[in-house]
Design a protein around this motif. Structure first.
Motif, PDB file in Angstrom:
ATOM      1  N   VAL A 174       0.856  -1.187   0.000  1.00 20.22           N
ATOM      2  CA  VAL A 174       0.000   0.000   0.000  1.00 20.22           C
ATOM      3  C   VAL A 174       0.887   1.230   0.000  1.00 20.22           C
ATOM      4  N   ILE A 175       0.621   2.137  -0.949  1.00 22.32           N
ATOM      5  CA  ILE A 175       1.208   3.468  -0.898  1.00 22.32           C
ATOM      6  C   ILE A 175       0.159   4.397  -0.314  1.00 22.32           C
ATOM      7  N   LEU A 176       0.457   4.963   0.835  1.00 19.52           N
ATOM      8  CA  LEU A 176      -0.464   5.834   1.553  1.00 19.52           C
ATOM      9  C   LEU A 176       0.037   7.263   1.380  1.00 19.52           C
ATOM     10  N   TYR A 191      -5.559  -2.066  10.104  1.00 18.69           N
ATOM     11  CA  TYR A 191      -5.509  -2.656   8.769  1.00 18.69           C
ATOM     12  C   TYR A 191      -4.108  -2.583   8.188  1.00 18.69           C
ATOM     13  N   PHE A 192      -3.398  -1.500   8.450  1.00 20.50           N
ATOM     14  CA  PHE A 192      -2.039  -1.354   7.935  1.00 20.50           C
ATOM     15  C   PHE A 192      -1.050  -2.161   8.771  1.00 20.50           C
ATOM     16  N   THR A 193      -1.322  -2.276  10.058  1.00 21.22           N
ATOM     17  CA  THR A 193      -0.501  -3.145  10.898  1.00 21.22           C
ATOM     18  C   THR A 193      -0.633  -4.593  10.449  1.00 21.22           C
ATOM     19  N   GLU A 194      -1.872  -5.022  10.180  1.00 24.24           N
ATOM     20  CA  GLU A 194      -2.099  -6.395   9.726  1.00 24.24           C
ATOM     21  C   GLU A 194      -1.495  -6.625   8.342  1.00 24.24           C
ATOM     22  N   LEU A 195      -1.509  -5.598   7.501  1.00 27.88           N
ATOM     23  CA  LEU A 195      -0.854  -5.713   6.190  1.00 27.88           C
ATOM     24  C   LEU A 195       0.601  -6.123   6.371  1.00 27.88           C
ATOM     25  N   THR A 201       3.930  -4.651   2.451  1.00 26.68           N
ATOM     26  CA  THR A 201       4.745  -3.483   2.755  1.00 26.68           C
ATOM     27  C   THR A 201       3.887  -2.218   2.721  1.00 26.68           C
ATOM     28  N   LEU A 202       4.283  -1.246   3.529  1.00 23.87           N
ATOM     29  CA  LEU A 202       3.588   0.033   3.617  1.00 23.87           C
ATOM     30  C   LEU A 202       4.556   1.155   3.278  1.00 23.87           C
ATOM     31  N   GLN A 215       5.508   3.786  11.214  1.00 25.15           N
ATOM     32  CA  GLN A 215       5.231   2.358  11.067  1.00 25.15           C
ATOM     33  C   GLN A 215       5.490   1.852   9.652  1.00 25.15           C
ATOM     34  N   ALA A 216       5.900   2.744   8.748  1.00 27.53           N
ATOM     35  CA  ALA A 216       6.057   2.376   7.351  1.00 27.53           C
ATOM     36  C   ALA A 216       7.365   1.640   7.100  1.00 27.53           C
ATOM     37  N   ASP A 217       7.362   0.816   6.065  1.00 26.16           N
ATOM     38  CA  ASP A 217       8.602   0.201   5.592  1.00 26.16           C
ATOM     39  C   ASP A 217       9.458   1.225   4.854  1.00 26.16           C
ATOM     40  N   LEU A 218       8.794   2.200   4.241  1.00 27.61           N
ATOM     41  CA  LEU A 218       9.499   3.257   3.525  1.00 27.61           C
ATOM     42  C   LEU A 218       8.704   4.543   3.691  1.00 27.61           C
TER      43      LEU A 218
END
Length: 731
Positions: A174-176, A191-195, A201-202, A215-218
């Motif tokens: 997901v790109i937020l 939802y993003f934690t479960e992703l 990846t977030l 909390q993002a990977d990037l």
């Protein structure tokens, strides 16, 4: 959590009055005539979780926090209590006199994205049938209008999320973009934690290192106003690295050649200079997004609240289309709607250019259909009016009398000091609200109206899920519903029928008016909503046995997965576009876009960029949340967030008062120093009035398509403020 209204003895399942998650909650009467908010685990969106705003929502039901009597402006200029007949007579009389002297378009109406579908529908009908004015819009124009315009342009249909939130943890990446759900809608963060727990990846795009970005990977931190260049740079790399899904593009889209050519003009090094995001970061973002089989892009106000917001969202949609990430399972573009009924609020007629069912006001067939439901001549319906800011800017000149319902533009509008001045210049202002907001304080008449727990009605969440809010309490004496207000005014203005006060009766008419339209609710009723925990639109009514009945719009437009045959109810449409898009040929449309500067770039006089947003313990203009002690304790006032390097140049320490100055005005608030923001940028939350009002500064430059103001970026200078010192001999 108090209210003194009477109540039914049983616990009432309902929904939160705040953001577009519309979290499920239970309201239970307790001793002393109060009500308690508790978790409701059966609602699938929040699964029992509530943020602080939801937990304390009942506090605003207390008489000490809310209005319980109409107020009218007296001869000495004060607002004094009055009876309902006097207040309604005064409103109707002033509206009639204004219309007689200046014409119908001198009457304006300004609605809100927190109104139920029934209220939004009735408000739009009232403006066009009773007043005959085209001058109606609502604060949802400030929410996701750019995303709506871009989605309609690309897909032929706008619905915030074309898939349910439950799909988010099951996708691959997901790109937020420009969203901070950890603070704006905390129950959604799971939802993003479960992703990530599921191996996905977030990627978070935000000029600030927010709680979500942590909390993002990037985390990509572009300069405010450059999201469009960032998306184009990523699309350039998708092409250059051979990552385009050529088969998908050929089979399901049109316009690719032009969009590709536009993207190729935005090579990575050029984009790095514009955005401040390095080429290696760009390449890593593309790799993460393209590696899994499924992926999503979700935008919010960051890229949307710009004078190029429609093109910016369009660029992110182009990225999804080029990589085959739209109209496929667990993939797609979506918008995280902000306001509680931001989705439904714009679907049923309170927007300047729309009729119920998301029909266009300029479409002759749409006008005939809705006029038939309303029992009026299609030619009597006015055309499109001004957008929200343009309407506010015209107050006191072209628009002489205004009725505001569920909005507080003195705090929430861009260039807010100017908007406040325009409101003061009106011949007549009436406001319907729960509390005496900053806008209500300027009114000639203020009407106290019911709240979420005191009325039944429907809202439509960010997923496109239509929900039923249930009445749990009888409102205090002296308080009436907005539908009662419109009924009373319509009768006084000569329209005796067509404005019922029963919300279910209004919804039944809304169903007929929406039938066959893009947002078709005709197959939805209160019974289904109660039994099924909501129904996703489009949900057309099945044909009657004799072959008559509503058009099955989900089938006709190709946006649904069910067809509603015979007399079986249509199941609703949780996932759009799996078979085809809602365009004439069923293909999604690429739209070529190019980066352009913000409407106001920094210069020697205003060298810093301002961006604005929310904090977790306040909501929108704060008219309600600023009346809750627990929330005020957590977020007592505005602040200026800035980087240590900028603070050092200013000689400012933590907590020092800072003045932020733009071409439109000056705001003062304490410094909050953090490395989590770019050194060329400052951030202010927009929930407060007074000297810390962030929207005093913001730029009303409008997107040419969506008419969205450029809230998210403007040029400012930051100055230290010397605290005023008392003379030592003064007390």
């Amino acid at each position: 959590m108090q209210s003194t209204g009477t109540h039914d003895p049983a616990t009432t399942p309902t929904h939160c009055p705040y953001c577009a998650l519309q979290c499920g909650m239970n309201l239970t009467p307790v001793e002393g005539g109060t009500v308690e908010v508790s978790e409701r685990a059966d609602f699938p969106v929040n699964r029992g979780a509530l943020c602080g705003k939801g937990r304390t929502a009942a506090a605003v039901l207390a008489p000490g926090a809310r209005l319980t009597s109409p107020l009218v402006r007296s001869g000495d200029g004060a607002l004094v209590p009055a009876g309902w007949d006097e207040a309604l007579d005064r409103i109707a009389g002033n509206l009639e006199r204004t219309r007689a002297r200046y014409g119908a378009d001198a009457l304006g109406m300004f609605g809100g994205g927190g109104l139920t579908n029934e209220k939004a529908y009735a408000l739009g009908k009232f403006a066009r049938v009773v007043l005959g004015t085209s001058q109606i819009d609502y604060n949802g124009r400030f929410c996701m209008s750019s995303a709506a315009a871009a989605g309609t342009r690309a897909f032929g249909l706008d619905r915030g999320l074309p898939f349910p939130l439950e799909d988010v943890p099951r996708t691959g990446c997901v790109i937020l973009v420009g969203s901070n759900p950890a603070e704006t809608m905390p129950p959604s963060l799971r939802y993003f934690t479960e992703l990530r727990e599921n191996g996905g990846t977030l990627i978070v795009v935000d000029p600030r290192r927010t709680k979500t970005a942590e909390q993002a990977d990037l985390h990509l931190a572009p300069r405010p106003g450059t999201d469009l260049a960032l998306a184009l740079g990523m699309l350039h790399l998708v092409v250059a690295e051979g990552r385009v899904d050529e088969a998908y593009v050929e089979e399901r889209t049109s316009g690719w050649e032009e969009a590709r050519a536009a993207a190729m003009a935005h090579w990575p090094e050029h984009v790095e200079r514009i955005t401040g995001v390095s080429v290696p970061e760009l390449r890593e973002a593309v790799r993460l997004f393209c590696a899994p089989e499924a992926a999503m892009v979700l935008t919010a106000r960051g890229p949307e609240q710009q004078a190029k917001g429609t093109d910016t969202v369009g660029a992110w949609i182009n990225l999804c289309l080029a990589t085959g990430r739209a109209g496929r399972p667990l993939s797609g573009y979506g918008c995280l709607t902000g306001q509680g009924n931001g989705q439904g609020g714009r679907e049923h007629g309170q927007k300047a250019d729309q009729l119920p069912g998301y029909r266009k006001l300029t479409d002759p067939a749409a006008r005939r259909h809705v006029a038939g439901v309303w029992g009026v001549d299609p030619d009597s319906l006015p055309g499109p009016g001004r957008s929200a800011y343009e309407l506010l800017d015209a107050l006191g000149t072209d628009v002489r009398s205004l009725l505001v319902m569920g909005s507080n533009p003195v705090v929430s509008a861009p260039r807010a000091a100017h908007v406040e001045e325009r409101l003061r210049s009106l011949d007549f202002l009436a406001v319907c609200d729960v509390v005496l907001s900053e806008t209500a304080q300027l009114a000639d008449v203020v009407l106290p109206v019911t709240q979420w727990a005191e009325e039944t009605g429907t809202t439509t969440s960010l997923e496109g899920r239509v929900l039923l809010r249930r009445r749990a309490l009888t409102p205090p004496d002296g308080v009436r519903g907005d539908l009662e207000v419109l009924h009373g005014l319509a009768g006084r203005l000569g329209v005796e029928k067509g404005f019922p006060t029963d919300p279910e009766e209004v919804f039944e008419e809304l169903r007929r008016a929406s039938a066959g339209g893009p947002a078709d609710y005709s197959g939805i009723d209160y019974r289904r909503l109660a039994q099924e925990n909501g129904v996703f639109w489009p949900c057309p009514a099945p044909p009657a046995p004799d072959g008559t009945g509503a058009t099955d719009s989900a089938t006709d437009s190709g946006v649904g997965t069910g067809t509603g045959t015979g007399t079986a109810p249509h199941p609703g449409t949780p996932r759009l576009f799996l078979d085809r898009f809602a365009t004439d040929d069923g293909r999604a449309r690429f739209v070529p876009v190019a980066h352009r500067p913000s409407a106001e770039e920094p210069d020697d006089e205003y060298p810093v960029l301002l961006t604005t947003g929310r904090v977790v313990s306040q909501y929108q203009s704060g008219a309600q949340t600023r009346r809750v002690a627990e929330l005020n304790a957590a977020a007592p006032g505005p602040f200026v967030e800035l980087h240590p390097r900028l603070a050092a140049r200013l000689g400012a320490a933590e907590g020092d008062p800072l003045a932020v100055v733009s071409r439109r005005g000056r705001a003062v608030a304490p410094a909050r120093i953090t490395t989590g923001i770019r050194p060329d940028t400052v951030f202010m939350p927009f929930h407060w009035p007074g000297e810390g009002r962030a929207n005093t500064l913001t730029n009303p430059a409008l997107d040419p398509t969506s008419r969205m103001p450029e809230f998210k970026v403007c040029a400012v200078r930051v100055e230290t403020v010397t605290p005023q010192r008392r003379h030592p001999l003064l007390p």
